[in-house]
Design a protein around this motif. Structure first.
Motif, mmCIF file in Angstrom:
data_model
loop_
_atom_site.group_PDB
_atom_site.id
_atom_site.type_symbol
_atom_site.label_atom_id
_atom_site.label_comp_id
_atom_site.label_asym_id
_atom_site.label_seq_id
_atom_site.Cartn_x
_atom_site.Cartn_y
_atom_site.Cartn_z
ATOM 1 N N PRO A 74 20.647 -33.024 23.696
ATOM 2 C CA PRO A 74 20.858 -32.132 24.839
ATOM 3 C C PRO A 74 21.819 -31.005 24.467
ATOM 4 C CG PRO A 74 22.226 -34.078 25.075
ATOM 5 C CD PRO A 74 21.368 -34.313 23.851
ATOM 6 N N ILE A 75 21.832 -29.975 25.265
ATOM 7 C CA ILE A 75 22.810 -28.900 25.102
ATOM 8 C C ILE A 75 24.043 -29.244 25.930
ATOM 9 C CG2 ILE A 75 23.307 -26.471 25.602
ATOM 10 C CD1 ILE A 75 20.380 -25.868 25.040
ATOM 11 N N THR A 76 25.201 -29.160 25.329
ATOM 12 C CA THR A 76 26.457 -29.451 26.009
ATOM 13 C C THR A 76 27.285 -28.177 26.153
ATOM 14 O OG1 THR A 76 27.732 -29.903 23.992
ATOM 15 C CG2 THR A 76 26.440 -31.735 24.916
ATOM 16 N N MET A 77 28.363 -28.264 26.920
ATOM 17 C CA MET A 77 29.248 -27.115 27.067
ATOM 18 C C MET A 77 29.889 -26.745 25.734
ATOM 19 S SD MET A 77 30.326 -24.736 28.984
ATOM 20 C CE MET A 77 29.919 -25.258 30.654
ATOM 21 N N ARG A 78 30.179 -27.727 24.896
ATOM 22 C CA ARG A 78 30.732 -27.424 23.578
ATOM 23 C C ARG A 78 29.743 -26.567 22.775
ATOM 24 N NH1 ARG A 78 34.800 -29.929 20.926
ATOM 25 N NH2 ARG A 78 34.651 -31.752 22.297
ATOM 26 N N GLY A 80 21.333 -23.334 20.218
ATOM 27 C CA GLY A 80 20.016 -23.240 19.596
ATOM 28 C C GLY A 80 19.046 -22.320 20.304
ATOM 29 N N PHE A 81 19.545 -21.447 21.192
ATOM 30 C CA PHE A 81 18.662 -20.486 21.861
ATOM 31 C C PHE A 81 18.284 -19.354 20.914
ATOM 32 C CE2 PHE A 81 21.102 -21.931 25.723
ATOM 33 C CZ PHE A 81 20.032 -22.537 26.363
ATOM 34 N N GLU A 82 17.077 -18.832 21.091
ATOM 35 C CA GLU A 82 16.728 -17.594 20.419
ATOM 36 C C GLU A 82 17.377 -16.432 21.155
ATOM 37 O OE1 GLU A 82 12.562 -16.682 20.557
ATOM 38 O OE2 GLU A 82 12.399 -17.001 22.707
ATOM 39 N N GLU A 83 17.370 -15.261 20.526
ATOM 40 C CA GLU A 83 17.903 -14.062 21.163
ATOM 41 C C GLU A 83 16.784 -13.353 21.916
ATOM 42 O OE1 GLU A 83 20.911 -10.928 21.789
ATOM 43 O OE2 GLU A 83 20.725 -13.093 21.727
ATOM 44 N N GLY A 84 17.126 -12.674 22.990
ATOM 45 C CA GLY A 84 16.133 -11.924 23.756
ATOM 46 C C GLY A 84 16.804 -10.755 24.453
ATOM 47 N N PRO A 112 17.728 -27.416 16.930
ATOM 48 C CA PRO A 112 18.473 -28.460 17.639
ATOM 49 C C PRO A 112 19.904 -28.013 17.934
ATOM 50 C CG PRO A 112 17.284 -29.380 15.769
ATOM 51 C CD PRO A 112 17.190 -27.891 15.644
ATOM 52 N N SER A 113 20.400 -28.386 19.085
ATOM 53 C CA SER A 113 21.767 -28.034 19.452
ATOM 54 C C SER A 113 22.751 -28.665 18.475
ATOM 55 C CB SER A 113 22.071 -28.503 20.875
ATOM 56 O OG SER A 113 21.815 -29.888 21.011
ATOM 57 N N GLY A 114 23.802 -27.917 18.171
ATOM 58 C CA GLY A 114 24.837 -28.404 17.278
ATOM 59 C C GLY A 114 24.565 -28.174 15.808
ATOM 60 N N GLU A 115 23.353 -27.712 15.463
ATOM 61 C CA GLU A 115 23.002 -27.549 14.047
ATOM 62 C C GLU A 115 23.665 -26.333 13.425
ATOM 63 O OE1 GLU A 115 19.038 -26.035 11.997
ATOM 64 O OE2 GLU A 115 18.824 -28.135 12.603
ATOM 65 N N MET A 116 23.578 -25.177 14.098
ATOM 66 C CA MET A 116 24.121 -23.953 13.515
ATOM 67 C C MET A 116 24.416 -22.948 14.620
ATOM 68 S SD MET A 116 25.305 -22.353 11.024
ATOM 69 C CE MET A 116 25.045 -23.782 9.941
ATOM 70 N N MET A 117 25.364 -22.061 14.345
ATOM 71 C CA MET A 117 25.719 -21.012 15.295
ATOM 72 C C MET A 117 24.623 -19.952 15.388
ATOM 73 S SD MET A 117 29.747 -20.380 14.383
ATOM 74 C CE MET A 117 29.426 -20.291 12.615
ATOM 75 N N PHE A 155 33.557 -25.914 15.692
ATOM 76 C CA PHE A 155 32.400 -25.933 14.793
ATOM 77 C C PHE A 155 32.846 -25.335 13.472
ATOM 78 C CE2 PHE A 155 28.683 -24.292 12.638
ATOM 79 C CZ PHE A 155 27.774 -25.338 12.769
ATOM 80 N N VAL A 156 32.674 -26.102 12.405
ATOM 81 C CA VAL A 156 33.151 -25.685 11.088
ATOM 82 C C VAL A 156 31.964 -25.582 10.142
ATOM 83 C CG1 VAL A 156 34.650 -26.243 9.147
ATOM 84 C CG2 VAL A 156 35.377 -26.793 11.483
ATOM 85 N N PHE A 157 31.716 -24.392 9.649
ATOM 86 C CA PHE A 157 30.657 -24.196 8.658
ATOM 87 C C PHE A 157 31.107 -24.741 7.309
ATOM 88 C CE2 PHE A 157 28.291 -21.979 5.415
ATOM 89 C CZ PHE A 157 27.023 -21.843 5.935
#
Length: 656
Positions: free
Chosen positions: A159-163, A171-175, A206-211, A331-333
């Motif tokens: 799921p998508i969380t506030m964090r 994980g949203f695309e840009e529009g 997926p949420s949390g994977e990448m900025m 979130f740490v790359f």
């Protein structure tokens, strides 16, 4: 907000606009790599300098005046403002230029309201953290738990969380084409929930994977603030942030309230050597991501509160532990690269950890830099001109003067030097891009190319080239500078993501061949060449064609019509669509865009007819063998062109 990628420094602009270099970007050219491994070398940063005394008011004033005045002249900026805070007090605040050129009104740091675009997100994230500390929001709970009017589809198991929203890892695309902004105040106010429901972007990872920097995600957080608190977003920010911080010249309302309208700074563009006013852009239903208008002194209050763990005077807008959590990495790359905090993104300025946020639209550029360890904050905003480059230049000049980098020598690690750097070379595209709508095409040329030479990585070429040498596993530092880049690799050692500290929080990922210009441009070039041969042949062979049997005659005429329509459609694609005015592109679906979208559809129809006639030509042995081959190649070129339109979402009306 509209041009977030322009707002950190001039080097960022150069990186992002590599596509303007015809040779390397349009053709996707790569510099050949050297497999040789030189002996370890030292990477020297800037030479040691003596720090100036920041508490010397006269010196600080002279220094800031010098920088700001030069920037106003060089970057053609009509008005600017700055405030600097230290140890809970405003150390310096001043306006430059004019807020209203026609009336001769000077910029006032106390009252002049500058549009701060995406810097508004800091208000939204602060509001979220207030509700977190009240126990009304949990950072790691599905946001659908809090949403009442909008529901995020369960595209992935996670799921998508506030964090995730606060770290831009949802994980949203840009529009944005046709709906992100408006220039018509009569269309305001607009419901946040209705806007987000109508223009929901797809979840593409997926949420949390990448900025992937997301205005939609920030707006969604603002909607949650509204629905959890039971107070309209504008009113919540005013009551819980602006009032306790005594921010009397601050608002997130669009347009600004009547009481503040006399203080609103006008936006200007350069026209015929003079400044001309331009209509403001409004975020409407996306206002939690970028609707703020604030004075420099009021923004100083906000910075002081964050630097003092939520306290301003005798008011506490956040508990100390909440503020500290907000300012901590979330979130740490790569642990050796700047992290993404809860709403703030980190920067490394001359060895100091800076938490920051900037904002940019077509008329205003803003940046806020906070140094928690030094209790220092800088806010700067510009109306018009190249304020994005000016803000980055100001910040670097400030840190160079008051916190100069001590000379550091870093030795590349031998484990890195033993391995080839070839895996890092190639084309990279931003994670912040569109996949599903017509917006995708506007990223066609937005790529960054990394090449390898002399065991180093390079971005750009000539005077704009940045060279990076390895300093650790998947980690590189700019030669002669302090900028760094890092990579993520999978279990097989294949690169999955690229992170440039200058572009936090917008990482990149390898560009698939089918998205690269070096794949499409040669194919389109060959197709265009074949289409031209059709038209020239049609012009020279008119008598021969006229004498052909009826079916053959129509087949040749069809090929000419297809070729001509292809050339016209390509011209419209690159000269009209790709060069659309940014304001028009994001505020409305123009009649010309709607009309253009008929062109690829008609072209596909012509292509299908050519395929059918190609089959007949071979079956019935029309013309000579060479002419049949040529006809089939033209049909194949039409197929390739149709696939181009399909792949880049130009086939039909794909609006978000």
């Amino acid at each position: 907000m509209l041009s977030f990628m322009r707002k950190i420094s001039c080097k960022i602009i150069l990186l992002m606009l590599l596509v303007a270099t015809m040779g390397s970007s349009m053709l996707g050219a790569q510099t050949s790599a050297s497999a040789a491994t030189p002996s370890p070398t030292w990477i020297s940063a800037k030479p040691e300098r003596v720090a100036e005394d920041l508490n010397d008011a006269a010196q600080l004033s002279a220094f800031t005046d010098g920088i700001m005045n030069v920037h106003i002249d060089n970057f053609q900026i009509p008005g600017a403002v700055i405030s600097i805070v230290k140890d809970g007090k405003i150390l310096f605040a001043k306006g430059y230029g004019q807020s209203n050129i026609e009336e001769g009104t000077l910029v006032d740091p106390e009252t002049s309201l500058f549009r701060i675009a995406s810097t508004t997100k800091l208000f939204t994230w602060t509001a979220v953290m207030q509700l977190v500390e009240q126990g009304k929001i949990d950072l790691d709970t599905d946001v659908n738990t809090y949403l009442k009017t909008v529901k995020i589809p369960k595209t992935y198991l996670q799921p998508i969380t506030m964090r995730h929203l606060m770290t831009h890892t949802a994980g949203f695309e840009e529009g944005g084409v046709g709906y992100q902004i408006t220039t018509d105040p009569k269309k305001l106010p607009v419901s946040i929930s209705e806007t987000l429901a109508k223009h929901m972007p797809a979840r593409v990872r997926p949420s949390g994977e990448m900025m992937s920097y997301s205005n939609y995600g920030a707006s969604l957080a603002g909607l949650i603030v509204e629905e959890v608190s039971g107070i309209a977003y504008n009113d919540y920010i005013d009551k819980n942030i602006f009032v306790p911080l005594e921010m009397e010249y601050a608002t997130v309302q669009e347009p600004v309230p009547a009481s503040l309208e006399p203080y609103a700074v006008l936006g200007y563009a350069r026209e015929n050597g003079q400044f001309a006013t331009r209509p403001l852009t409004f975020e409407g239903g996306f206002r939690p991501a970028g609707s703020g208008s604030v004075s420099a002194n009021d923004m100083a209050h906000f910075m002081i509160a964050h630097l003092q763990d939520g306290r301003y005077g005798d008011k506490q807008i956040l508990k100390p532990e909440t503020a500290q959590l907000m300012h901590s990495p979330s979130f740490v790359f790569n642990k050796r690269l700047p992290a993404m905090d809860l709403g703030f993104y980190e920067m490394n300025m001359n060895g100091l950890r800076v938490i920051s946020h900037a904002g940019s639209d077509e008329l205003f550029n803003t940046a806020a830099y906070l140094v928690p360890d030094k209790q220092i904050g800088i806010f700067v905003s510009y109306s018009g001109g190249d304020g994005g480059a000016a803000a980055g230049g100001l910040a670097q000049a400030f840190f160079d003067r008051y916190f100069p980098l001590q000379e550091v020598k870093l030795s590349p690690e031998s484990t890195v030097l033993e391995n080839s750097l070839q895996k890092y070379a190639g084309s990279y595209q931003f994670t912040r891009r569109n996949h599903s709508d017509i917006d995708k095409f506007f990223n066609f040329l937005v790529k960054i190319s990394i090449t390898v030479s002399d065991n180093r990585l390079s971005i750009g070429s000539g005077a704009d080239q940045q060279v990076y040498a390895p300093i650790g596993p998947d980690l590189f530092q700019e030669v002669g500078g302090t900028n760094q880049m890092g990579f993520r690799t999978d279990a097989a050692g294949k690169v999955t993501y690229l992170f440039l500290d200058l572009l936090n929080p917008m990482p990149l990922e390898p560009t698939p061949l089918i998205d690269q210009t070096k794949f499409w441009l040669p194919l389109l070039g060959i197709s265009v060449a074949l289409f031209i041969t059709v038209l020239t042949g049609f012009a020279y062979r008119r008598r021969e064609i006229k004498a052909m049997p009826k079916v053959q005659k129509w087949a040749v005429r069809l090929s000419a019509a297809t070729a001509a329509w292809a050339l016209v459609t390509f011209a419209a694609t690159f000269l009209v669509v790709l060069n659309m005015n940014l304001i028009d592109r994001l505020s409305r679906i123009t009649p010309s865009l709607n009309l253009y979208l008929f062109m690829p559809i008609l072209f596909v129809g012509l292509t299908l007819a050519m395929i059918a006639l190609s089959v007949l030509a071979w079956k019935n042995k029309y013309w000579t063998l060479l002419k049949r081959v040529h006809y089939s190649l033209v049909a194949l070129s039409a197929v390739v062109s149709s696939l181009f339109f399909y792949h880049w979402n130009l086939l039909g009306w794909h609006f978000g």
